[in-house]
Design a protein around this motif. Structure first.
Motif, PDB file in Angstrom:
ATOM      1  N   GLU A   1      14.226  15.273  -8.047  1.00 14.06           N
ATOM      2  CA  GLU A   1      12.868  16.052  -8.050  1.00 14.06           C
ATOM      3  C   GLU A   1      11.909  15.191  -8.798  1.00 14.06           C
ATOM      4  OE1 GLU A   1      12.630  17.055  -4.924  1.00 14.06           O
ATOM      5  OE2 GLU A   1      14.607  18.316  -5.125  1.00 14.06           O
ATOM      6  N   LYS A   2      11.633  14.858  -9.813  1.00 15.08           N
ATOM      7  CA  LYS A   2      11.068  14.287  -9.986  1.00 15.08           C
ATOM      8  C   LYS A   2      10.922  12.500 -10.336  1.00 15.08           C
ATOM      9  CE  LYS A   2       9.930  17.023 -14.590  1.00 15.08           C
ATOM     10  NZ  LYS A   2       9.771  17.365 -16.048  1.00 15.08           N
ATOM     11  N   GLN A   3      12.088  12.141  -9.664  1.00 12.83           N
ATOM     12  CA  GLN A   3      12.326  10.628  -9.350  1.00 12.83           C
ATOM     13  C   GLN A   3      11.438  10.483  -8.106  1.00 12.83           C
ATOM     14  OE1 GLN A   3      15.957   9.545  -9.134  1.00 12.83           O
ATOM     15  NE2 GLN A   3      15.819   7.415  -9.465  1.00 12.83           N
ATOM     16  N   LYS A   4      12.120  11.373  -7.640  1.00 12.89           N
ATOM     17  CA  LYS A   4      11.806  11.007  -5.965  1.00 12.89           C
ATOM     18  C   LYS A   4       9.891  11.254  -5.663  1.00 12.89           C
ATOM     19  CE  LYS A   4      12.948  14.143  -2.801  1.00 12.89           C
ATOM     20  NZ  LYS A   4      13.131  14.910  -1.806  1.00 12.89           N
ATOM     21  N   GLN A   5       9.604  12.482  -6.423  1.00 12.90           N
ATOM     22  CA  GLN A   5       7.919  12.452  -7.188  1.00 12.90           C
ATOM     23  C   GLN A   5       7.521  11.346  -7.397  1.00 12.90           C
ATOM     24  OE1 GLN A   5       6.336  15.842  -9.131  1.00 12.90           O
ATOM     25  NE2 GLN A   5       4.508  14.987  -8.303  1.00 12.90           N
ATOM     26  N   PHE A   6       8.088  10.175  -7.980  1.00 12.80           N
ATOM     27  CA  PHE A   6       7.619   9.067  -9.300  1.00 12.80           C
ATOM     28  C   PHE A   6       7.539   8.438  -8.297  1.00 12.80           C
ATOM     29  CE2 PHE A   6       8.145   5.789 -11.541  1.00 12.80           C
ATOM     30  CZ  PHE A   6       7.689   5.217 -12.541  1.00 12.80           C
ATOM     31  N   ILE A   7       8.356   7.687  -7.602  1.00 12.98           N
ATOM     32  CA  ILE A   7       8.036   7.244  -6.732  1.00 12.98           C
ATOM     33  C   ILE A   7       7.520   7.367  -5.847  1.00 12.98           C
ATOM     34  CG2 ILE A   7      10.017   5.632  -4.710  1.00 12.98           C
ATOM     35  CD1 ILE A   7      13.034   6.701  -6.708  1.00 12.98           C
ATOM     36  N   GLY A   8       7.966   7.943  -5.340  1.00 10.16           N
ATOM     37  CA  GLY A   8       6.004   8.606  -4.214  1.00 10.16           C
ATOM     38  C   GLY A   8       4.622   8.519  -4.512  1.00 10.16           C
ATOM     39  N   ASP A   9       4.515   8.652  -6.255  1.00  7.63           N
ATOM     40  CA  ASP A   9       3.964   8.663  -6.937  1.00  7.63           C
ATOM     41  C   ASP A   9       2.915   7.481  -6.653  1.00  7.63           C
ATOM     42  OD1 ASP A   9       2.916  11.278  -6.515  1.00  7.63           O
ATOM     43  OD2 ASP A   9       3.355  11.346  -8.672  1.00  7.63           O
ATOM     44  N   ALA A  10       3.866   6.515  -7.451  1.00  4.92           N
ATOM     45  CA  ALA A  10       3.523   5.322  -7.217  1.00  4.92           C
ATOM     46  C   ALA A  10       3.945   3.955  -6.100  1.00  4.92           C
ATOM     47  CB  ALA A  10       5.019   4.434  -8.643  1.00  4.92           C
ATOM     48  N   SER A  11       4.537   4.750  -5.226  1.00  4.17           N
ATOM     49  CA  SER A  11       4.075   3.954  -3.748  1.00  4.17           C
ATOM     50  C   SER A  11       2.644   4.090  -3.327  1.00  4.17           C
ATOM     51  CB  SER A  11       4.627   4.359  -2.588  1.00  4.17           C
ATOM     52  OG  SER A  11       6.384   4.068  -3.201  1.00  4.17           O
ATOM     53  N   HIS A  12       2.317   5.121  -3.750  1.00  4.67           N
ATOM     54  CA  HIS A  12       1.185   5.425  -3.167  1.00  4.67           C
ATOM     55  C   HIS A  12       0.193   4.812  -4.138  1.00  4.67           C
ATOM     56  CE1 HIS A  12      -2.421   8.059  -1.506  1.00  4.67           C
ATOM     57  NE2 HIS A  12      -2.752   8.335  -2.895  1.00  4.67           N
ATOM     58  N   GLU A  13      -0.101   4.516  -5.745  1.00  3.97           N
ATOM     59  CA  GLU A  13      -1.102   3.790  -6.061  1.00  3.97           C
ATOM     60  C   GLU A  13      -1.049   2.653  -6.235  1.00  3.97           C
ATOM     61  OE1 GLU A  13      -3.067   4.734  -8.527  1.00  3.97           O
ATOM     62  OE2 GLU A  13      -2.075   7.521  -8.254  1.00  3.97           O
ATOM     63  N   LEU A  14       0.321   2.275  -5.892  1.00  6.46           N
ATOM     64  CA  LEU A  14       0.282   0.765  -4.818  1.00  6.46           C
ATOM     65  C   LEU A  14      -0.299   0.241  -4.237  1.00  6.46           C
ATOM     66  CD1 LEU A  14       3.416  -0.580  -6.724  1.00  6.46           C
ATOM     67  CD2 LEU A  14       1.588  -1.197  -7.409  1.00  6.46           C
ATOM     68  N   LYS A  15       0.012   1.415  -3.281  1.00  4.92           N
ATOM     69  CA  LYS A  15      -0.933   1.391  -1.712  1.00  4.92           C
ATOM     70  C   LYS A  15      -1.530   0.810  -1.558  1.00  4.92           C
ATOM     71  CE  LYS A  15      -0.660   3.776   2.903  1.00  4.92           C
ATOM     72  NZ  LYS A  15      -0.030   4.789   3.749  1.00  4.92           N
ATOM     73  N   THR A  16      -2.666   1.329  -2.469  1.00  3.96           N
ATOM     74  CA  THR A  16      -4.534   2.023  -2.150  1.00  3.96           C
ATOM     75  C   THR A  16      -5.161  -0.111  -2.543  1.00  3.96           C
ATOM     76  OG1 THR A  16      -5.347   3.521  -2.211  1.00  3.96           O
ATOM     77  CG2 THR A  16      -6.818   2.467  -3.016  1.00  3.96           C
ATOM     78  N   PRO A  17      -4.545  -0.496  -3.430  1.00  5.09           N
ATOM     79  CA  PRO A  17      -5.186  -1.973  -4.098  1.00  5.09           C
ATOM     80  C   PRO A  17      -4.279  -2.388  -3.319  1.00  5.09           C
ATOM     81  CG  PRO A  17      -3.240  -0.865  -5.392  1.00  5.09           C
ATOM     82  CD  PRO A  17      -3.921   0.154  -4.883  1.00  5.09           C
ATOM     83  N   LEU A  18      -3.059  -2.717  -2.842  1.00  4.14           N
ATOM     84  CA  LEU A  18      -2.948  -3.574  -2.127  1.00  4.14           C
ATOM     85  C   LEU A  18      -2.944  -2.893  -0.692  1.00  4.14           C
ATOM     86  CD1 LEU A  18       1.705  -3.073  -2.518  1.00  4.14           C
ATOM     87  CD2 LEU A  18       0.162  -5.457  -3.114  1.00  4.14           C
ATOM     88  N   ALA A  19      -4.009  -2.688   0.352  1.00  3.37           N
ATOM     89  CA  ALA A  19      -4.835  -2.760   1.281  1.00  3.37           C
ATOM     90  C   ALA A  19      -5.490  -2.906   0.813  1.00  3.37           C
ATOM     91  CB  ALA A  19      -4.178  -1.343   2.121  1.00  3.37           C
ATOM     92  N   ILE A  20      -6.854  -2.965  -0.657  1.00  3.05           N
ATOM     93  CA  ILE A  20      -7.836  -3.626  -0.146  1.00  3.05           C
ATOM     94  C   ILE A  20      -7.301  -4.980  -0.098  1.00  3.05           C
ATOM     95  CG2 ILE A  20      -9.681  -3.985  -1.378  1.00  3.05           C
ATOM     96  CD1 ILE A  20      -9.160  -0.941  -2.572  1.00  3.05           C
ATOM     97  N   ILE A  21      -6.554  -5.372  -1.589  1.00  7.00           N
ATOM     98  CA  ILE A  21      -6.780  -7.120  -1.660  1.00  7.00           C
ATOM     99  C   ILE A  21      -5.812  -7.251   0.056  1.00  7.00           C
ATOM    100  CG2 ILE A  21      -4.812  -8.641  -2.009  1.00  7.00           C
ATOM    101  CD1 ILE A  21      -4.429  -6.825  -4.411  1.00  7.00           C
ATOM    102  N   ASN A  22      -5.574  -7.143   0.720  1.00  2.89           N
ATOM    103  CA  ASN A  22      -4.738  -7.520   1.894  1.00  2.89           C
ATOM    104  C   ASN A  22      -6.056  -7.740   3.122  1.00  2.89           C
ATOM    105  OD1 ASN A  22      -3.132  -8.489   4.025  1.00  2.89           O
ATOM    106  ND2 ASN A  22      -4.050  -6.446   5.402  1.00  2.89           N
ATOM    107  N   THR A  23      -7.034  -6.897   3.211  1.00  5.90           N
ATOM    108  CA  THR A  23      -8.001  -6.460   4.079  1.00  5.90           C
ATOM    109  C   THR A  23      -9.037  -7.345   2.961  1.00  5.90           C
ATOM    110  OG1 THR A  23      -8.008  -4.153   4.202  1.00  5.90           O
ATOM    111  CG2 THR A  23     -10.979  -5.420   4.626  1.00  5.90           C
ATOM    112  N   ASN A  24      -9.856  -7.598   1.829  1.00  8.74           N
ATOM    113  CA  ASN A  24     -10.219  -8.805   2.042  1.00  8.74           C
ATOM    114  C   ASN A  24      -9.922 -10.124   1.766  1.00  8.74           C
ATOM    115  OD1 ASN A  24     -12.699  -7.357  -0.010  1.00  8.74           O
ATOM    116  ND2 ASN A  24     -10.567  -6.226  -0.368  1.00  8.74           N
TER     117      ASN A  24
END
Length: 437
Positions: free
Chosen positions: A215-238
């Protein structure tokens, strides 16, 4: 998935234990059966030898005629074992009920002897139960049969031109074997039920850490994906904005480039933290430990941060006991101190206070970093050291954290066989303690 894993564990465990129990019970039963058979044969041969004795045959009282079926021994034959106190040396062993049949070579009854009155039909039925086909000319042949609810063992002795068959009652011995089977069945069933519930209990306990890690691994993957999603979206938009204004100068596009650079740095920091945690969790990673001055390590972190803390209008107070030493990696312990101090400053409001103390406590060194502020609710205290966990995710980007700092600090302290924990009062502040030896 975990339910199937538990069920498979239970099946394998129960099958293995059942096989071992069956083998153990079969071994015990076989040994007991052999002992009972040996004792039965010894008793049977002893009675047979008595009937074979010429002296006892001459003294043996007979009825009115051979094969009468009513011949009996004197009443004193019931007195005890052969030669025992109160017993008659001319009587068969009194421990067992026995009788004898003599036949000719055509298996017709010529004589019978018993200490009890028995009907002729009983002797005939007993003789019919004897396996006559297996009887040899010179060797004794033994066997068993059941008649009228009684178990009998017999031995056939060739006797001149006929046979002498001696029978003894073995109902008690057979009862022992039967009771043993029933006892094994009941005990085995009860033990399997008990073992099932014990196995289920320990299976659940064994699987719990695996489930928690999964469960921690699943949460870890989800949280890491969420943390990377925002900066990637900002970089892509700019980047899209830059591509839409290709004719514009770099100076006019600097704002978008700065956004891209900022988010790239944020992703780099997150990636470095994740790699560091992976290295800490890897058991193959080795750290060089040595004694170092903990007091100097704390001061080396506090002094450079005094200016930053002062600019945020936060008062800093520290009390460091000099020349305290611990065994470990000085650079990693400094990182723990920096994480705790930075965390205390981030979550302190204006005109609040941060306090750092380092002192000897028994044989250990105790570091305490506290601040005044909102504090941490009790339901969060047990989880603040989890990766990506934050008590208020809406303030995460404001403070620039990823929720990995305290996880890294806990991992380092665990590697040093130390202890890291927090205490807090909501509305007053929080204190983090590090105990090292």
């Amino acid at each position: 998935m975990f339910k199937k894993l538990r069920n498979r564990f239970l099946i394998v465990n129960l099958v293995s234990i059942s096989i071992m129990m069956l083998v153990a019970f079969a071994t015990i039963y076989t040994i007991t059966y052999q002992n009972v058979q040996r004792e039965t044969n010894m008793e049977l041969y002893k009675v047979s030898d008595f009937y074979h004795s010429p002296y006892n045959s001459s003294k043996m009282p007979r009825g009115e005629g051979q094969g009468s079926g009513t011949d009996s021994f004197p009443s004193d034959a019931m007195g005890g074992d052969n030669g025992g106190p109160g017993g008659d040396p001319n009587s068969p062993p009194a421990r067992s009920v026995s009788f004898m049949i003599k036949t000719d070579d055509q298996w017709k009854i010529t004589d019978t002897h018993s200490r009890f009155d028995m009907e002729d039909t009983f002797y005939t039925e007993a003789l019919q139960k004897v396996d006559q086909n297996k009887v040899g000319d010179s060797e004794r042949q033994t066997g068993q049969f059941a008649l009228d609810g009684t178990d009998w063992a017999y031995v056939v002795d060739p006797s001149g031109d006929g046979h002498m068959i001696v029978f003894i009652d073995v109902t008690a011995q057979q009862g022992i074997l039967t009771n043993l089977i029933y006892t094994f069945a009941v005990v085995g069933l009860v033990m399997l039920i008990v073992i099932y519930f014990l196995s289920r209990y320990f299976a659940n306990r064994s699987i719990a850490p695996v489930r928690e890690a999964f469960e921690k691994q699943k949460q870890f993957i989800g949280d890491a994906s969420h943390e990377l999603k925002t900066p990637l979206a900002i970089i892509n938009t700019n980047a899209d904005v830059l591509l839409a204004n290709q004719e514009d100068t770099i100076a006019n596009q600097a704002k978008w480039l700065h956004y891209i650079k900022s988010e790239t740095e944020r992703m780099t920091g997150l990636t470095n933290d994740l790699l560091y945690l992976t290295q800490m969790d890897d058991s193959r990673s080795t750290m060089i430990h040595a004694k170092f001055n903990m007091s100097d390590a704390v001061e080396s972190i506090i002094l450079p941060m005094e200016a930053v803390i002062f600019e945020k209008n936060i008062s800093l107070d520290y009390n460091i006991e000099p020349n305290l030493t611990v065994h470990g990696n000085s650079e990693q312990i400094k990182q723990v101190i920096l994480i705790l101090l930075d965390n205390a400053v981030k979550y302190s409001g204006p005109k609040s206070a941060v306090n750092v103390t380092l002192q000897k406590q028994n044989n250990d060194v105790m570091l305490a970093v506290s601040n005044t502020g909102e504090g941490i609710a009790p339901e969060h205290l047990d989880r603040i050291f989890d990766r990506f966990y934050r008590t208020d995710s809406s303030r995460a980007r404001k403070h620039g954290g990823h929720g990995l700092g305290l996880a890294i600090a806990r991992s380092i302290v665990d590697q040093h066989k130390g202890e890291l924990y927090a205490r807090s009062v909501v509305g007053e502040g929080a204190t983090f303690y590090v105990r090292l030896s």
